[in-house]
Design an enzyme around this catalytic site. Structure first.
Site, PDB file in Angstrom:
ATOM      1  N   GLY A  22       0.921  -1.373  -0.135  1.00 27.90           N
ATOM      2  CA  GLY A  22      -0.105   0.009   0.047  1.00 27.90           C
ATOM      3  C   GLY A  22       0.726   1.264  -0.044  1.00 27.90           C
ATOM      4  N   GLN A  23       0.001   2.369  -0.026  1.00 26.82           N
ATOM      5  CA  GLN A  23       0.763   3.542  -0.233  1.00 26.82           C
ATOM      6  C   GLN A  23       1.641   3.851   1.023  1.00 26.82           C
ATOM      7  OE1 GLN A  23      -0.322   8.145  -1.755  1.00 26.82           O
ATOM      8  NE2 GLN A  23      -2.094   7.068  -0.711  1.00 26.82           N
ATOM      9  N   ASP A  47      -1.563 -13.623   7.777  1.00 25.97           N
ATOM     10  CA  ASP A  47      -3.048 -13.715   7.588  1.00 25.97           C
ATOM     11  C   ASP A  47      -3.711 -13.009   8.803  1.00 25.97           C
ATOM     12  OD1 ASP A  47      -5.663 -14.197   7.735  1.00 25.97           O
ATOM     13  OD2 ASP A  47      -5.589 -16.113   8.000  1.00 25.97           O
ATOM     14  N   ALA A  71      -5.816  -1.956   5.041  1.00 23.62           N
ATOM     15  CA  ALA A  71      -7.087  -1.389   5.258  1.00 23.62           C
ATOM     16  C   ALA A  71      -8.069  -1.625   3.922  1.00 23.62           C
ATOM     17  CB  ALA A  71      -6.951   0.158   5.749  1.00 23.62           C
ATOM     18  N   THR A  73      -9.472   0.572   1.576  1.00 27.75           N
ATOM     19  CA  THR A  73      -9.551   2.239   1.324  1.00 27.75           C
ATOM     20  C   THR A  73     -10.263   2.651   0.429  1.00 27.75           C
ATOM     21  OG1 THR A  73      -7.537   1.924   0.051  1.00 27.75           O
ATOM     22  CG2 THR A  73      -7.254   2.248   2.693  1.00 27.75           C
ATOM     23  N   ASP A 113      -9.382  10.902   8.611  1.00 30.24           N
ATOM     24  CA  ASP A 113     -10.184  12.072   8.973  1.00 30.24           C
ATOM     25  C   ASP A 113     -11.635  11.816   8.544  1.00 30.24           C
ATOM     26  OD1 ASP A 113      -9.614  11.775   6.252  1.00 30.24           O
ATOM     27  OD2 ASP A 113      -9.972  13.813   5.740  1.00 30.24           O
ATOM     28  N   TYR A 136     -16.880   3.571   4.811  1.00 25.67           N
ATOM     29  CA  TYR A 136     -15.434   3.408   5.117  1.00 25.67           C
ATOM     30  C   TYR A 136     -15.034   4.196   6.461  1.00 25.67           C
ATOM     31  CZ  TYR A 136     -10.639   5.182   4.906  1.00 25.67           C
ATOM     32  OH  TYR A 136      -9.321   5.674   5.218  1.00 25.67           O
ATOM     33  N   LYS A 140     -13.652   2.210   9.970  1.00 25.40           N
ATOM     34  CA  LYS A 140     -12.270   2.942  10.363  1.00 25.40           C
ATOM     35  C   LYS A 140     -12.714   3.328  12.007  1.00 25.40           C
ATOM     36  CE  LYS A 140      -8.908   3.194   8.768  1.00 25.40           C
ATOM     37  NZ  LYS A 140      -7.644   2.435   8.709  1.00 25.40           N
ATOM     38  N   TRP A 161      -6.251  12.819   3.026  1.00 26.30           N
ATOM     39  CA  TRP A 161      -6.036  12.984   1.727  1.00 26.30           C
ATOM     40  C   TRP A 161      -4.620  12.759   1.392  1.00 26.30           C
ATOM     41  CZ3 TRP A 161      -8.795  17.901  -0.024  1.00 26.30           C
ATOM     42  CH2 TRP A 161     -10.216  18.112   0.209  1.00 26.30           C
TER      43      TRP A 161
HETATM   44  N1  LIG Z   1      -5.214   7.117   1.240  1.00 28.24           N
HETATM   45  C1  LIG Z   1      -5.495   7.844   2.231  1.00 28.24           C
HETATM   46  O1  LIG Z   1      -5.465   8.984   1.308  1.00 28.24           O
HETATM   47  C2  LIG Z   1      -5.547   7.868   3.457  1.00 28.24           C
HETATM   48  C3  LIG Z   1      -5.328   6.705   4.051  1.00 28.24           C
HETATM   49  N2  LIG Z   1      -5.646   6.754   5.506  1.00 28.24           N
HETATM   50  C4  LIG Z   1      -5.209   5.380   6.181  1.00 28.24           C
HETATM   51  O2  LIG Z   1      -3.939   5.044   5.875  1.00 28.24           O
HETATM   52  C5  LIG Z   1      -3.847   3.549   5.991  1.00 28.24           C
HETATM   53  C6  LIG Z   1      -2.908   3.191   4.778  1.00 28.24           C
HETATM   54  O3  LIG Z   1      -3.504   3.429   3.538  1.00 28.24           O
HETATM   55  P1  LIG Z   1      -3.054   3.434   2.082  1.00 28.24           P
HETATM   56  O4  LIG Z   1      -1.823   2.982   2.211  1.00 28.24           O
HETATM   57  O5  LIG Z   1      -3.295   4.796   1.367  1.00 28.24           O
HETATM   58  O6  LIG Z   1      -4.002   2.348   1.527  1.00 28.24           O
HETATM   59  P2  LIG Z   1      -3.754   1.295   0.314  1.00 28.24           P
HETATM   60  O7  LIG Z   1      -4.993   0.937  -0.250  1.00 28.24           O
HETATM   61  O8  LIG Z   1      -2.727   2.018  -0.582  1.00 28.24           O
HETATM   62  O9  LIG Z   1      -3.032  -0.047   1.077  1.00 28.24           O
HETATM   63  C7  LIG Z   1      -3.705  -0.724   1.866  1.00 28.24           C
HETATM   64  C8  LIG Z   1      -2.933  -2.106   2.049  1.00 28.24           C
HETATM   65  O10 LIG Z   1      -3.813  -2.925   2.800  1.00 28.24           O
HETATM   66  C9  LIG Z   1      -3.446  -4.274   2.186  1.00 28.24           C
HETATM   67  N3  LIG Z   1      -4.393  -5.306   2.453  1.00 28.24           N
HETATM   68  C10 LIG Z   1      -5.598  -5.147   2.076  1.00 28.24           C
HETATM   69  N4  LIG Z   1      -6.200  -6.525   2.522  1.00 28.24           N
HETATM   70  C11 LIG Z   1      -5.063  -7.110   3.250  1.00 28.24           C
HETATM   71  C12 LIG Z   1      -4.961  -8.262   4.019  1.00 28.24           C
HETATM   72  N5  LIG Z   1      -5.933  -9.070   4.224  1.00 28.24           N
HETATM   73  N6  LIG Z   1      -3.829  -8.826   4.427  1.00 28.24           N
HETATM   74  C13 LIG Z   1      -2.796  -7.808   4.189  1.00 28.24           C
HETATM   75  N7  LIG Z   1      -2.899  -6.733   3.698  1.00 28.24           N
HETATM   76  C14 LIG Z   1      -3.969  -6.294   3.103  1.00 28.24           C
HETATM   77  C15 LIG Z   1      -3.666  -4.053   0.737  1.00 28.24           C
HETATM   78  O11 LIG Z   1      -3.135  -5.136  -0.001  1.00 28.24           O
HETATM   79  P3  LIG Z   1      -3.235  -5.556  -1.639  1.00 28.24           P
HETATM   80  O12 LIG Z   1      -2.504  -4.372  -2.374  1.00 28.24           O
HETATM   81  O13 LIG Z   1      -2.624  -6.782  -1.683  1.00 28.24           O
HETATM   82  O14 LIG Z   1      -4.665  -5.181  -2.020  1.00 28.24           O
HETATM   83  C16 LIG Z   1      -2.747  -2.765   0.318  1.00 28.24           C
HETATM   84  O15 LIG Z   1      -1.557  -2.765   0.136  1.00 28.24           O
HETATM   85  C17 LIG Z   1      -5.189   2.727   6.074  1.00 28.24           C
HETATM   86  O16 LIG Z   1      -5.553   2.564   7.571  1.00 28.24           O
HETATM   87  C18 LIG Z   1      -6.023   4.013   5.480  1.00 28.24           C
HETATM   88  O17 LIG Z   1      -7.133   4.084   6.268  1.00 28.24           O
HETATM   89  C19 LIG Z   1      -5.916   7.660   6.167  1.00 28.24           C
HETATM   90  C20 LIG Z   1      -6.223   8.899   5.622  1.00 28.24           C
HETATM   91  C21 LIG Z   1      -6.012   9.086   4.108  1.00 28.24           C
HETATM   92  C1  LIG Z   2     -12.138  11.838 -10.117  1.00 29.81           C
HETATM   93  C2  LIG Z   2     -12.824  13.005  -9.524  1.00 29.81           C
HETATM   94  C3  LIG Z   2     -13.285  13.065  -7.979  1.00 29.81           C
HETATM   95  N1  LIG Z   2     -13.886  14.243  -7.772  1.00 29.81           N
HETATM   96  C4  LIG Z   2     -14.255  14.226  -6.112  1.00 29.81           C
HETATM   97  C5  LIG Z   2     -14.956  12.910  -5.486  1.00 29.81           C
HETATM   98  C6  LIG Z   2     -14.569  12.965  -4.173  1.00 29.81           C
HETATM   99  O1  LIG Z   2     -15.524  14.035  -3.414  1.00 29.81           O
HETATM  100  C7  LIG Z   2     -13.041  13.442  -4.179  1.00 29.81           C
HETATM  101  C8  LIG Z   2     -11.891  12.623  -3.980  1.00 29.81           C
HETATM  102  O2  LIG Z   2     -12.076  11.459  -4.408  1.00 29.81           O
HETATM  103  P1  LIG Z   2     -11.093  10.228  -4.475  1.00 29.81           P
HETATM  104  O3  LIG Z   2     -12.013   8.993  -4.544  1.00 29.81           O
HETATM  105  O4  LIG Z   2      -9.928  10.397  -4.947  1.00 29.81           O
HETATM  106  O5  LIG Z   2     -10.614  10.225  -2.801  1.00 29.81           O
HETATM  107  P2  LIG Z   2     -11.421   9.724  -1.813  1.00 29.81           P
HETATM  108  O6  LIG Z   2     -11.331   8.294  -1.831  1.00 29.81           O
HETATM  109  O7  LIG Z   2     -12.342  10.012  -0.931  1.00 29.81           O
HETATM  110  O8  LIG Z   2     -10.165   9.881  -0.539  1.00 29.81           O
HETATM  111  C9  LIG Z   2     -10.283   9.540   0.647  1.00 29.81           C
HETATM  112  O9  LIG Z   2      -9.435   8.166   0.799  1.00 29.81           O
HETATM  113  C10 LIG Z   2      -9.465   7.716   2.042  1.00 29.81           C
HETATM  114  C11 LIG Z   2      -8.753   6.242   2.036  1.00 29.81           C
HETATM  115  C12 LIG Z   2      -9.161   8.422   3.261  1.00 29.81           C
HETATM  116  O10 LIG Z   2      -8.999   8.244   4.210  1.00 29.81           O
HETATM  117  C13 LIG Z   2      -9.355  10.080   3.018  1.00 29.81           C
HETATM  118  O11 LIG Z   2      -8.600  10.628   3.682  1.00 29.81           O
HETATM  119  C14 LIG Z   2      -9.333  10.484   1.476  1.00 29.81           C
HETATM  120  O12 LIG Z   2      -7.915  10.681   1.169  1.00 29.81           O
HETATM  121  O13 LIG Z   2     -12.780  14.316  -5.423  1.00 29.81           O
HETATM  122  C15 LIG Z   2     -14.251  15.311  -8.129  1.00 29.81           C
HETATM  123  O14 LIG Z   2     -14.925  16.075  -7.952  1.00 29.81           O
HETATM  124  N2  LIG Z   2     -14.088  15.285  -9.620  1.00 29.81           N
HETATM  125  C16 LIG Z   2     -13.375  14.230 -10.329  1.00 29.81           C
HETATM  126  O15 LIG Z   2     -13.110  14.076 -11.567  1.00 29.81           O
END
Ligand SMILES: NC(=O)C1=CN([C@@H]2O[C@H](COP(=O)(O)OP(=O)(O)OC[C@H]3O[C@@H](n4cnc5c(N)ncnc54)[C@H](OP(=O)(O)O)[C@@H]3O)[C@@H](O)[C@H]2O)C=CC1
Ligand SMILES: Cc1cn([C@H]2C[C@H](O)[C@@H](COP(=O)(O)OP(=O)(O)O[C@H]3O[C@@H](C)C(=O)[C@@H](O)[C@H]3O)O2)c(=O)[nH]c1=O
Length: 295
Positions: A22-23, A47, A71, A73, A113, A136, A140, A161
């Site tokens: 993941g990211q 697991d 997670a 996500t 958030d 979601y 969380k 974000w």
């Molecule tokens: N992305 C965002 O904007 C935000 C993220 N967060 C939180 O930050 C954390 C990380 O997010 P982010 O890295 O962006 O998420 P990603 O979706 O990029 O990564 C989540 C990872 O979880 C892994 N995963 C899912 N299921 C399992 C499983 N059963 N066993 C092991 N791994 C698993 C996925 O694996 P696979 O690649 O194999 O599917 C993926 O690599 C999360 O808790 C998210 O809620 C909070 C705010 C903003």
């Molecule tokens: C693609 C697109 C999205 N949007 C809007 C939809 C949405 O309200 C917003 C962001 O969309 P996204 O689906 O990229 O982002 P979103 O999945 O809502 O992002 C969230 O992800 C989870 C994991 C978090 O925890 C949050 O903090 C937040 O980062 O942008 C537009 O207005 N125009 C567009 O062309």
């Protein structure tokens, strides 16, 4: 007293990062300090629905600290797949917390958030009441509660974000759309702070070396934006840095004009004043420029 709770300075610290692909996990690997040993594990190696499997991984890697980034996500898909979202974001998180308690391992869990309702008009404090508006966020929030119940010594880091060169995120989506479309409409009535996953990674490593933790921290870049303002800045920087060759019109729209399966909070800016004492945050525009330069 548990000697692992006294780990400080990071010397000899072994970290187990769950959610390898993941990211945030990738950002943690990219920002790892030299003196911390990190093992990142994904579905192949662990697991997380099985406490014994988690305990085995903690022991195998002699982990002093576990960081859970795994997670569900996909915010929109969670609406139609609530069981999967809760299975991962609540139950698996609780299993990891329970395993950390049993093995006396420190535990950092990531949250969002989106646990907030978005009705406030000033940054959310770590002590503010939660009230998620989508599946979601609800999953969380349930995860946070389950994690704290299973291991009250753990630490939850809420962020918002995220963007980086890793995984899927809004910056990458926008850059692709800006290359393939002639116009875009982007929501202008949802506000929070875009956050560099790299800066988050750096913050988490500093936090992991703190002797004592609060139960909850908020971390983001500084400033605020709507998705529309975020998109405008992405386009401006990408043109400025030679990553896009043309400018397309971007229209600001309301959430009603851009319907999505999941409702999102209108305002989810996080108060990061406590975390800012651990690491100085940077304005999101600066971090975004640094990222776009590297793409
Ligand atoms: N992305 C965002 O904007 C935000 C993220 N967060 C939180 O930050 C954390 C990380 O997010 P982010 O890295 O962006 O998420 P990603 O979706 O990029 O990564 C989540 C990872 O979880 C892994 N995963 C899912 N299921 C399992 C499983 N059963 N066993 C092991 N791994 C698993 C996925 O694996 P696979 O690649 O194999 O599917 C993926 O690599 C999360 O808790 C998210 O809620 C909070 C705010 C903003
Ligand atoms: C693609 C697109 C999205 N949007 C809007 C939809 C949405 O309200 C917003 C962001 O969309 P996204 O689906 O990229 O982002 P979103 O999945 O809502 O992002 C969230 O992800 C989870 C994991 C978090 O925890 C949050 O903090 C937040 O980062 O942008 C537009 O207005 N125009 C567009 O062309």
């Amino acid at each position: 007293m548990n000697k692992k709770i006294l780990v400080t300075g990071g010397a000899g610290l072994n970290a187990l990062v769950i959610g390898k692909h993941g990211q945030v996990a990738q950002a943690l690997l990219a920002t790892k300090p030299e003196h911390i040993q990190v093992k990142a594990v994904g579905r192949q190696e662990i697991d997380i629905h099985n406490i014994d499997s988690i305990i085995e991984a903690v022991k195998k890697h002699s982990a002093d600290i576990v960081i859970n980034t795994a997670a569900y996500t996909h915010v929109d898909n969670a609406e139609s797949h609530p069981e999967e979202a809760f299975f991962l974001n609540e139950q698996a998180a609780a299993n990891i917390a329970a395993a950390s308690k049993i093995t006396h391992t420190r535990f950092i869990h990531l949250s969002t958030d989106y646990i907030f309702s978005g009705e406030k008009h000033s940054p959310y404090l770590v002590t503010d009441a939660a009230g998620a508006v989508n599946i979601y966020g609800k999953s969380k929030l349930a995860g946070e509660q389950a994690v704290l119940a299973a291991n009250p010594d753990c630490c939850i880091v809420r962020t918002s974000w995220l963007y980086s060169r890793f995984g899927n995120n809004f910056v990458k989506t926008m850059l692709k759309l800006m290359q393939s479309r002639d116009t875009l409409s982007v929501i202008n009535d949802q506000t929070a702070c875009p956050t560099s996953a790299i800066a988050l990674g750096q913050f988490i490593w500093l936090l992991s070396q703190q002797k004592k933790w609060q139960q909850v921290y908020h971390w983001s870049d500084t400033g605020r934006a709507t998705w529309y303002q975020f998109a405008l800045e992405i386009q401006n920087l990408a043109i400025d840095l030679g990553k896009l060759t043309r400018r397309i019109p971007i229209a600001p729209v309301s959430s009603e004009q851009f319907p999505t399966p999941a409702k999102r909070p209108k305002f989810s800016l996080l108060d990061i004043s406590v975390s800012a004492q651990i690491m100085t945050p940077r304005p999101w525009q600066q971090n975004l420029r640094s990222l776009i330069k590297t793409l």
